[in-house]
Write an enzyme that holds these catalytic residues in place. Structure first.
Site, PDB file in Angstrom:
ATOM      1  N   GLY A 105       0.836  -1.206   0.000  1.00  0.00           N
ATOM      2  CA  GLY A 105       0.000   0.000   0.000  1.00  0.00           C
ATOM      3  C   GLY A 105       0.864   1.247   0.000  1.00  0.00           C
ATOM      4  O   GLY A 105       2.053   1.212  -0.323  1.00  0.00           O
ATOM      5  N   LYS A 491      -6.043  -2.168 -29.353  1.00  0.00           N
ATOM      6  CA  LYS A 491      -6.409  -3.353 -28.546  1.00  0.00           C
ATOM      7  C   LYS A 491      -6.905  -4.483 -29.431  1.00  0.00           C
ATOM      8  O   LYS A 491      -6.544  -5.637 -29.257  1.00  0.00           O
ATOM      9  CB  LYS A 491      -7.481  -2.969 -27.506  1.00  0.00           C
ATOM     10  CG  LYS A 491      -6.922  -2.219 -26.334  1.00  0.00           C
ATOM     11  CD  LYS A 491      -6.166  -3.147 -25.421  1.00  0.00           C
ATOM     12  CE  LYS A 491      -4.808  -2.803 -24.910  1.00  0.00           C
ATOM     13  NZ  LYS A 491      -3.931  -1.875 -25.477  1.00  0.00           N
ATOM     14  N   HIS A 510     -13.132  12.709 -45.422  1.00  0.00           N
ATOM     15  CA  HIS A 510     -11.912  13.059 -46.181  1.00  0.00           C
ATOM     16  C   HIS A 510     -11.206  11.819 -46.673  1.00  0.00           C
ATOM     17  O   HIS A 510      -9.996  11.850 -46.921  1.00  0.00           O
ATOM     18  CB  HIS A 510     -10.990  13.911 -45.293  1.00  0.00           C
ATOM     19  CG  HIS A 510     -11.624  15.183 -44.840  1.00  0.00           C
ATOM     20  ND1 HIS A 510     -11.812  16.272 -45.660  1.00  0.00           N
ATOM     21  CD2 HIS A 510     -12.205  15.509 -43.657  1.00  0.00           C
ATOM     22  CE1 HIS A 510     -12.426  17.230 -45.001  1.00  0.00           C
ATOM     23  NE2 HIS A 510     -12.683  16.801 -43.775  1.00  0.00           N
ATOM     24  N   LYS A 613       6.281  -7.140 -23.811  1.00  0.00           N
ATOM     25  CA  LYS A 613       5.696  -6.212 -22.833  1.00  0.00           C
ATOM     26  C   LYS A 613       6.472  -4.905 -22.821  1.00  0.00           C
ATOM     27  O   LYS A 613       5.904  -3.847 -22.647  1.00  0.00           O
ATOM     28  CB  LYS A 613       5.682  -6.821 -21.435  1.00  0.00           C
ATOM     29  CG  LYS A 613       4.995  -5.960 -20.379  1.00  0.00           C
ATOM     30  CD  LYS A 613       3.556  -5.657 -20.744  1.00  0.00           C
ATOM     31  CE  LYS A 613       2.907  -4.686 -19.798  1.00  0.00           C
ATOM     32  NZ  LYS A 613       1.598  -4.209 -20.303  1.00  0.00           N
TER      33      LYS A 613
END
Ligand code: AGP
Length: 618
Positions: A105, A491, A510, A613
Site C-alpha cells: 500500500g 487493442k 476526407h 511487454k
C-alpha cells in the site's frame, strides 16, 4: 501493489521459510522488483532481503542458510516509494531488530511521520514509507509490551492504504497483521496459520480462509486467530472455502491477467490519485522535484511516448491545453528525435511509459535533455531507466501489468497526466483553487464509474462473441474520444489480430468513408451532448452517414444521451463524466470487447503473438 505472506507454525524448523518463499513465488505477479523474508526464532529476528527477482533472494537464503524458525513474513515488492534496492526491500526493521514489518500500500503521511521520528533520533536505513511504520511499531512495543496493542497504536497514526504484517523478537510464535483499503486474507491450517495479500499465498497448504474486513487487526498463533477492529473490539470475520485452483489463484480467480487487469482499473485509478492533496486541499505532487519557477516559465509541452502510452498523451493534450493554456504536442518517441524538434530550456517534455524501459522513449528523453528541456517521466515502474534519467517523475500506481497489452496502466497514465495538468494550472494560476478541487472531486468519483462500466461487461462480451468472425473494424472518435478510438483499434489489433483503424470522426468524409460497406463494423465514441454540443451533433451525422452505407455501428455514449439510440446499431452507455475525463469510462468497453473477441477466437490474450511487454530495443 506488493505480495505479502505470513506464517506461524507448531515447530522450530525450516517450514516457515519454505512457506514464505513458496507463497512469494505465487505472488510474484503482484510485484517483482525486490523480495525479502523475516524469520522469527527464539534467538531473535533474522531478515534476508534483496533487490531483483525472487530467485536472487532464494540464492541469498541458500547462501545464508538461515536458522530454523517458528514464524515468517515474506514480501515481493512493486516499488512506490524508494527505488528497488536491497535497503528498500521489505521486511523493514524497527527498534534495532525489535520487530520486522512488511507492507502493501501507500502510507500517505509518511513524510510527516518520518520527520517526527528523525527528530526523536531515529536513523532510517531506507527511503521507503514502510520503514516509518516499523519504527512506530517498535516504539509502541516499548510502550505496550504487546504486539497487538502496538499494532493498534501504529495504525492509529497512519493515513493511506496499507496492509501490514509484523513479527517481534520476544513473541516468535505470533504474527500480527492489519489492513486498511488493501487486501489481507487468513489461511486456516491444522496447527499452523497463514496470512496473504490474496489466497495465492497459501492455497497449496489450505483452502479454509477468513476474509478480513476494513480497519481490522489479526493476531495469529499456531493454535489461534483473533481479530479486532482498530478500536480493539473483537470481530468475527467471515470464513470461506477457496474454490480456485492454484493457478487461478495467481490471477485472483480471473481466467487471464488481461481480465484481471481490466477489473483492476478502478483500483489503479484510485491508487494513482491517492495522497495527492495536502492538508489545505491543494494538489501536491511530492515526487515532482522541478523548481516551480522553471515550470512557470514553460512555454511548450511535448509528450513523448509509444503505442498505448502515446494515446494517453493525446488525451493529456486536450486536458493540459484546456486547463493550462500551454501549447502541447504529442510525439511518437521514435519520430521525435529524428525530426529535429524545436526544444529548448522552456520546453517541458513529458515521457509516458508503463515499463520505463522503452528504448525509443529513453532515446527521446536523452535527446530532449541534450536540447536543454526539463523532462518529467509519467511511469508505472519505479527504479526503471526513464524516471532515473528524467528530471522528475510522476508515478502511476497501477501495480504490475503482466498482460502484454496495456489496460490498467493506460487509465492510470491518463489519470496521472490529468494530475500533472491540474498541478501546472494551479501553479500558473490558469485555474482557481476551487476549480482544481472541483476537477479532483470528479476524478475521485471516477473509480466507481469505471467499476459500473465493467459491471456491465457481460453484454459487451456477448456482443463480441456475436462478431467473432468480423474483418477489418473502424473506430471513430472526436475530441478526447479520438485517442480512445486509436486505443480501441490498437487493442483489437494486439489481442484479436484483426485489422482495425482509429480515426478522428471529422476525418471520415476526407477519405476513410470509402471503407464503409454493408456489414462493416464501426465503433463510434460519441462526445457528451453536455460538452461542445456541436461536436455531438456532428458525430451523430457521421453515424447516420455510415449507417446509410450499411455499416454496423457500435456506439459508446453517455447515459442520458437518448438521441444516439435513434441512429446507432448497438449502444453501450457509460456513466456521465465531465468532457475531459470521459476517456476513463469510454475506454473499458473497447478493452472488454477486444479481450472477449480474442478469447472467442481461442487466442492468448495475455501474451499475443509477436509482442513484447517492453520494447527495449529501437
Ligand atoms: C500497449 O498495449 C502496447 N503493448 C504498447 O503499445 C505499449 O504501450 C508501448 O510499447 C509503450 O510501452 P511503455 O508504456 O512500457 O513505454
Amino acid at each position: 501493489m506488493c505480495g505479502i505472506v505470513g506464517y506461524v507454525g507448531p515447530s522450530l524448523d525450516s517450514r516457515p521459510m519454505d512457506v514464505a518463499v513458496g507463497g512469494l513465488r505465487r505472488l510474484q505477479y503482484r510485484g517483482y522488483d525486490s523480495a525479502g523474508v523475516a524469520l522469527a526464532t527464539p534467538a531473535g529476528l533474522h531478515v534476508v532481503k534483496r533487490a531483483g527477482k525472487l530467485e536472487i533472494l532464494e540464492a541469498a537464503l541458500f547462501e545464508a542458510s538461515p536458522p530454523p524458525a517458528t514464524a515468517a513474513l515474506g514480501h515481493t515488492r512493486w516499488a512506490t516509494h524508494g527505488a528497488p534496492t536491497d535497503a528498500n526491500a521489505h521486511p523493514h526493521i524497527g527498534g534495532q531488530g525489535r520487530c520486522a514489518i512488511v507492507h502493501n500500500g501507500i502510507i500517505e503521511n509518511h513524510a510527516v511521520l518520518r520527520q517526527e521520528l528523525a527528530d526523536q533520533g531515529v536513523v532510517f536505513a531506507s527511503d521507503t514509507d514502510t520503514e516509518v511504520a516499523a519504527h512506530l511499531l517498535a516504539a509502541a512495543l516499548e510502550q505496550t509490551g504487546d504486539l497487538t496493542a502496538a499494532m493498534l497504536r501504529t495504525v492509529a497514526r497512519l493515513e493511506g492504504a496499507f496492509t501490514l504484517l509484523a513479527v517481534a523478537d520476544d513473541v516468535p510464535s505470533t504474527v500480527v497483521g492489519a489492513r486498511r483499503s488493501s487486501p489481507l486474507v487468513v489461511g486456516l491450517g491444522d496447527g499452523e496459520n497463514f496470512l496473504g495479500s490474496d489466497v495465492a499465498a497459501f492455497i497449496e497448504h489450505t483452502r479454509q480462509a477468513l476474509e478480513l474486513g476494513e480497519d481490522q487487526v489479526v493476531t495469529m498463533t499456531p493454535q489461534s486467530v483473533k481479530v479486532v477492529d482498530f478500536a480493539g473490539q473483537e470481530v468475527h470475520p467471515r470464513p470461506f472455502t477457496v474454490d480456485w485452483d492454484a493457478n487461478a489463484a495467481v490471477k485472483g480467480g480471473f481466467p487471464t491477467f488481461m481480465n484481471k487487469e481490466i477489473h483492476d482499473q478502478p483500483d489503479a485509478i484510485a491508487k494513482t490519485l491517492l495522497g495527492r492533496v495536502d492538508q489545505a486541499g491543494r494538489l501536491q505532487l511530492d515526487e515532482l522535484r522541478i523548481d516551480e519557477a522553471v515550470l512557470r516559465r514553460v512555454d511548450k509541452i511535448v509528450v513523448v511516448a509509444c503505442g498505448t502510452a502515446a494515446y494517453a498523451g493525446h488525451v493529456a493534450k486536450y486536458a493540459i491545453e484546456h486547463w493550462c493554456r500551454i501549447p502541447t504536442e504529442v510525439e511518437l518517441a521514435h519520430e521525435f528525435r529524428y525530426r529535429d524538434p524545436v526544444v529548448d530550456e522552456k520546453t517541458l517534455v513529458v515521457a509516458i511509459s508503463q515499463s520505463g524501459e522503452t528504448m525509443d522513449t529513453i532515446m527521446a528523453v536523452r535527446h530532449a535533455r541534450d536540447q536543454g528541456a526539463k523532462v518529467i517521466a509519467v511511469v508505472n515502474t519505479m527504479g526503471s531507466t526513464i524516471p532515473r534519467e528524467a528530471d522528475a517523475a510522476l508515478y502511476t500506481h497501477a501495480g504490475p501489468e503482466i498482460a502484454v497489452a496495456s489496460t490498467k496502466a493506460f487509465l492510470a497514465q491518463i489519470t496521472a497526466t490529468y494530475l500533472l495538468g491540474l498541478y501546472l494550472a494551479q501553479l500558473r494560476g490558469t485555474l482557481f483553487a476551487d476549480e482544481v478541487r472541483a476537477v479532483l472531486a470528479e476524478l475521485e468519483a471516477i473509480p466507481d464509474k469505471v467499476g459500473d462500466v465493467i459491471a456491465g461487461e457481460d453484454r459487451i462480451r456477448h456482443l463480441a462473441r456475436s462478431m467473432a468472425d468480423i474483418g477489418s473494424v473502424l473506430f471513430l472518435g472526436r475530441h478526447v474520444g479520438y485517442p480512445v478510438a486509436l486505443e480501441g483499434a490498437l487493442k483489437l489489433k494486439e489481442l484479436a489480430y484483426i485489422h482495425a483503424e482509429g480515426f478522428a470522426a471529422g476525418e471520415l468524409k476526407h477519405g476513410p468513408i470509402a471503407l464503409i460497406e454493408p456489414g462493416r463494423v464501426v465503433f463510434v465514441v460519441v462526445p457528451s451532448p453536455r460538452g461542445r454540443d456541436q461536436l455531438h451533433a456532428k458525430v451523430l451525422s457521421n453515424i447516420s452517414e455510415i449507417n446509410a452505407r450499411g455499416a454496423r455501428t457500435v456506439v459508446i455514449a453517455e447515459e442520458g444521451d437518448v438521441e444516439v439510440a435513434g441512429v446507432a446499431g448497438e449502444v453501450v452507455y457509460v456513466p456521465q463524466t465531465p468532457t475531459l475525463l470521459a476517456p476513463l469510462v469510454t475506454t473499458p468497453p473497447l478493452q472488454i470487447f477486444a479481450c472477449e473477441l480474442a478469447t472467442a477466437k481461442g487466442l492468448d490474450v495475455d501474451q499475443p503473438r509477436n509482442l513484447a511487454k517492453s520494447v527495449t530495443v529501437e
